[in-house]
Design a protein around this motif. Structure first.
Motif, PDB file in Angstrom:
ATOM      1  N   ARG A  23      -0.831  -2.792 -17.559  1.00 44.36           N
ATOM      2  CA  ARG A  23      -1.025  -2.244 -18.909  1.00 44.36           C
ATOM      3  C   ARG A  23      -2.863  -1.282 -18.830  1.00 44.36           C
ATOM      4  N   LYS A  24      -3.018  -1.889 -17.387  1.00 42.30           N
ATOM      5  CA  LYS A  24      -4.621  -2.389 -16.944  1.00 42.30           C
ATOM      6  C   LYS A  24      -4.947  -1.001 -16.869  1.00 42.30           C
ATOM      7  N   LEU A  25      -4.227   0.071 -16.408  1.00 47.83           N
ATOM      8  CA  LEU A  25      -3.737   1.094 -15.773  1.00 47.83           C
ATOM      9  C   LEU A  25      -3.926   2.639 -16.664  1.00 47.83           C
ATOM     10  N   ILE A  80       0.932 -13.917 -13.043  1.00 48.83           N
ATOM     11  CA  ILE A  80       0.661 -14.335 -11.894  1.00 48.83           C
ATOM     12  C   ILE A  80       0.681 -12.611 -10.800  1.00 48.83           C
ATOM     13  N   THR A  81       0.798 -11.753 -11.623  1.00 49.78           N
ATOM     14  CA  THR A  81       1.280 -10.665 -10.918  1.00 49.78           C
ATOM     15  C   THR A  81       0.102  -9.879 -12.089  1.00 49.78           C
ATOM     16  N   PRO A  82      -0.818  -9.049 -10.986  1.00 49.88           N
ATOM     17  CA  PRO A  82      -1.736  -8.574 -12.681  1.00 49.88           C
ATOM     18  C   PRO A  82      -1.082  -7.512 -13.457  1.00 49.88           C
ATOM     19  N   ASP A  83      -1.043  -6.990 -14.722  1.00 49.17           N
ATOM     20  CA  ASP A  83      -0.453  -6.452 -16.117  1.00 49.17           C
ATOM     21  C   ASP A  83      -0.807  -4.778 -15.325  1.00 49.17           C
ATOM     22  N   ARG A  85      -1.658   2.007  -3.963  1.00 47.95           N
ATOM     23  CA  ARG A  85      -1.114   0.594  -4.420  1.00 47.95           C
ATOM     24  C   ARG A  85       0.769   0.690  -3.744  1.00 47.95           C
ATOM     25  N   ILE A  86       0.884   1.632  -4.452  1.00 49.94           N
ATOM     26  CA  ILE A  86       2.520   1.086  -4.161  1.00 49.94           C
ATOM     27  C   ILE A  86       3.206   1.937  -3.096  1.00 49.94           C
ATOM     28  N   ARG A  87       1.668   2.939  -2.573  1.00 49.63           N
ATOM     29  CA  ARG A  87       2.103   3.414  -0.994  1.00 49.63           C
ATOM     30  C   ARG A  87       2.262   2.498  -0.502  1.00 49.63           C
ATOM     31  N   GLU A 119      -5.125   7.635  -8.837  1.00 54.30           N
ATOM     32  CA  GLU A 119      -5.049   7.202  -8.005  1.00 54.30           C
ATOM     33  C   GLU A 119      -4.953   5.859  -7.266  1.00 54.30           C
ATOM     34  N   TRP A 120      -5.226   5.145  -7.928  1.00 56.92           N
ATOM     35  CA  TRP A 120      -5.266   3.586  -7.373  1.00 56.92           C
ATOM     36  C   TRP A 120      -4.155   2.990  -7.435  1.00 56.92           C
ATOM     37  N   PHE A 121      -3.337   3.411  -8.428  1.00 56.06           N
ATOM     38  CA  PHE A 121      -1.859   3.596  -8.819  1.00 56.06           C
ATOM     39  C   PHE A 121      -1.198   4.241  -7.457  1.00 56.06           C
ATOM     40  N   ALA A 173      10.084  -5.037 -12.458  1.00 55.64           N
ATOM     41  CA  ALA A 173       9.717  -5.912 -13.527  1.00 55.64           C
ATOM     42  C   ALA A 173       9.490  -7.044 -12.766  1.00 55.64           C
ATOM     43  N   ARG A 174      10.113  -7.491 -11.414  1.00 59.17           N
ATOM     44  CA  ARG A 174      10.478  -8.322 -11.205  1.00 59.17           C
ATOM     45  C   ARG A 174       9.541  -8.988 -10.938  1.00 59.17           C
ATOM     46  N   CYS A 175       8.307  -8.347 -10.584  1.00 58.73           N
ATOM     47  CA  CYS A 175       7.051  -9.039 -10.602  1.00 58.73           C
ATOM     48  C   CYS A 175       6.124  -8.754 -11.291  1.00 58.73           C
ATOM     49  N   ILE A 191      10.699   4.723   0.754  1.00 56.09           N
ATOM     50  CA  ILE A 191      11.725   3.871  -0.191  1.00 56.09           C
ATOM     51  C   ILE A 191      11.954   4.453  -1.125  1.00 56.09           C
ATOM     52  N   LEU A 192      10.836   4.847  -2.281  1.00 57.36           N
ATOM     53  CA  LEU A 192      10.204   5.642  -3.451  1.00 57.36           C
ATOM     54  C   LEU A 192      10.254   6.702  -2.244  1.00 57.36           C
ATOM     55  N   SER A 193      10.739   7.988  -3.484  1.00 60.96           N
ATOM     56  CA  SER A 193      10.236   9.803  -3.282  1.00 60.96           C
ATOM     57  C   SER A 193       8.779   9.713  -3.797  1.00 60.96           C
ATOM     58  N   GLY A 225       1.266  -1.138  -1.051  1.00 61.46           N
ATOM     59  CA  GLY A 225       1.903  -2.371  -0.943  1.00 61.46           C
ATOM     60  C   GLY A 225       0.459  -3.477  -1.292  1.00 61.46           C
ATOM     61  N   ALA A 226       0.488  -4.621  -1.097  1.00 68.95           N
ATOM     62  CA  ALA A 226      -0.559  -5.766  -0.854  1.00 68.95           C
ATOM     63  C   ALA A 226      -0.305  -6.379  -0.156  1.00 68.95           C
ATOM     64  N   VAL A 227      -0.913  -6.734   0.741  1.00 67.23           N
ATOM     65  CA  VAL A 227      -0.721  -7.256   2.657  1.00 67.23           C
ATOM     66  C   VAL A 227      -1.526  -7.744   2.315  1.00 67.23           C
ATOM     67  N   ILE A 228      -1.613  -9.080   2.712  1.00 66.98           N
ATOM     68  CA  ILE A 228      -2.960 -10.017   3.076  1.00 66.98           C
ATOM     69  C   ILE A 228      -3.008 -11.253   4.010  1.00 66.98           C
ATOM     70  N   ASP A 229      -3.555 -10.869   4.903  1.00 63.03           N
ATOM     71  CA  ASP A 229      -3.282 -11.726   5.913  1.00 63.03           C
ATOM     72  C   ASP A 229      -2.113 -12.323   6.630  1.00 63.03           C
TER      73      ASP A 229
HETATM   74  C1  HEC Z   1       7.052  -9.038  -4.579  1.00 62.55           C
HETATM   75  C2  HEC Z   1       6.455  -8.823  -5.776  1.00 62.55           C
HETATM   76  C3  HEC Z   1       5.888  -6.904  -6.153  1.00 62.55           C
HETATM   77  C4  HEC Z   1       6.405  -6.309  -5.887  1.00 62.55           C
HETATM   78  C5  HEC Z   1       8.478  -5.562  -6.375  1.00 62.55           C
HETATM   79  C6  HEC Z   1       5.737  -5.325  -7.119  1.00 62.55           C
HETATM   80  N1  HEC Z   1       4.442  -5.443  -6.687  1.00 62.55           N
HETATM   81 FE1  HEC Z   1       3.084  -4.851  -7.697  1.00 62.55          FE
HETATM   82  N2  HEC Z   1       1.582  -6.437  -6.928  1.00 62.55           N
HETATM   83  C7  HEC Z   1       2.198  -7.775  -6.494  1.00 62.55           C
HETATM   84  C8  HEC Z   1       0.871  -8.202  -7.094  1.00 62.55           C
HETATM   85  C9  HEC Z   1       1.052  -9.777  -6.107  1.00 62.55           C
HETATM   86  C10 HEC Z   1       0.012  -7.653  -6.821  1.00 62.55           C
HETATM   87  C11 HEC Z   1      -1.702  -8.049  -6.930  1.00 62.55           C
HETATM   88  C12 HEC Z   1      -2.332  -7.772  -5.159  1.00 62.55           C
HETATM   89  C13 HEC Z   1      -3.107  -8.001  -4.761  1.00 62.55           C
HETATM   90  O1  HEC Z   1      -3.845  -9.108  -5.386  1.00 62.55           O
HETATM   91  O2  HEC Z   1      -4.313  -7.542  -4.376  1.00 62.55           O
HETATM   92  C14 HEC Z   1       0.393  -6.321  -7.406  1.00 62.55           C
HETATM   93  C15 HEC Z   1      -0.480  -5.227  -7.465  1.00 62.55           C
HETATM   94  C16 HEC Z   1      -0.299  -3.874  -7.952  1.00 62.55           C
HETATM   95  C17 HEC Z   1      -0.890  -2.674  -7.694  1.00 62.55           C
HETATM   96  C18 HEC Z   1      -2.268  -3.402  -7.905  1.00 62.55           C
HETATM   97  C19 HEC Z   1      -2.953  -3.544  -9.905  1.00 62.55           C
HETATM   98  C20 HEC Z   1      -4.115  -4.040  -9.499  1.00 62.55           C
HETATM   99  O3  HEC Z   1      -4.464  -4.096 -10.462  1.00 62.55           O
HETATM  100  O4  HEC Z   1      -5.290  -4.317  -8.833  1.00 62.55           O
HETATM  101  C21 HEC Z   1      -0.446  -2.058  -8.543  1.00 62.55           C
HETATM  102  C22 HEC Z   1      -0.642  -0.561  -9.119  1.00 62.55           C
HETATM  103  C23 HEC Z   1       1.358  -1.863  -8.210  1.00 62.55           C
HETATM  104  N3  HEC Z   1       1.565  -3.491  -7.770  1.00 62.55           N
HETATM  105  C24 HEC Z   1       1.868  -1.283  -8.611  1.00 62.55           C
HETATM  106  C25 HEC Z   1       3.613  -1.886  -8.423  1.00 62.55           C
HETATM  107  C26 HEC Z   1       4.727  -0.843  -8.636  1.00 62.55           C
HETATM  108  C27 HEC Z   1       4.616   1.058  -9.264  1.00 62.55           C
HETATM  109  C28 HEC Z   1       5.343  -1.452  -8.085  1.00 62.55           C
HETATM  110  C29 HEC Z   1       6.674  -0.793  -8.201  1.00 62.55           C
HETATM  111  C30 HEC Z   1       7.371   0.398  -7.907  1.00 62.55           C
HETATM  112  C31 HEC Z   1       5.477  -3.045  -7.902  1.00 62.55           C
HETATM  113  N4  HEC Z   1       3.799  -2.771  -8.215  1.00 62.55           N
HETATM  114  C32 HEC Z   1       6.304  -3.455  -7.360  1.00 62.55           C
HETATM  115  C33 HEC Z   1       3.192  -7.508  -6.610  1.00 62.55           C
HETATM  116  C34 HEC Z   1       4.323  -6.690  -6.552  1.00 62.55           C
END
Ligand code: HEC
Length: 129
Positions: free
Chosen positions: A69-71, A64-67, A90-92, A85-87, A52-54, A109-111, A94-98
């Protein structure tokens, strides 16, 4: 994301999944808990503690971050399985760019149970609302 501390702790929070059927070591590609009341309840709390914090309280992004609900948006994903699958990717991972961590990876971290519980909760948040 100006004040990321506003919505809770920055350290990933452990999630109690003892009420959910265990899923074992193999990664599922589709949500095994979809619609399950217990999973939704666990996922609600896990989402609020870890995402929720992001991504915004009640899955409403501040912009700023993707909504997430679009899932559930049929214009974005062919069906729930494709969104699952997309979810999971991403959750596994994360998003690490450069080398910059926009979203931390949650694998290790999460099961898997906690991840699918979060997915079940997001499923209840309708995009049209
Ligand atoms: C530190 C901030 C942060 C946290 C915490 C975080 N996210 Fe994200 N998340 C992002 C950002 C920023 C992006 C967009 C990355 C990109 O542009 O590729 C993203 C992308 C995503 C996407 C892809 C959405 C899309 O439309 O492409 C999913 C799914 C997602 N996050 C799920 C989660 C879930 C579930 C959690 C909690 C377990 C979580 N995120 C925690 C910052 C965060």
């Amino acid at each position: 994301m100006a004040d990321i501390s506003a919505h809770g702790n920055v350290t990933p929070q452990a999630v109690d999944v003892s009420e959910l059927p265990p899923l074992g070591d193999e990664w599922r590609t589709e949500n095994p808990y979809r619609g399950d009341e217990t999973a939704i309840k666990v996922g609600d709390s896990a989402y609020n503690q870890n995402c929720a914090r992001c991504h915004g309280l009640e899955v409403i992004s501040g912009g700023i971050t993707p909504d997430l609900r679009k899932l559930n948006d049929p214009d974005e994903f062919f069906d729930a399985a494709e969104a699952d699958e997309w979810f999971m990717t991403r959750i596994r991972k994360g998003a690490v760019i450069d080398g910059r961590v926009y979203m931390p990876p949650f694998e290790g971290i999460l099961s898997q149970e906690a991840m699918w519980a979060i997915r079940s909760y997001i499923d209840t948040r309708n995009f049209e609302e």
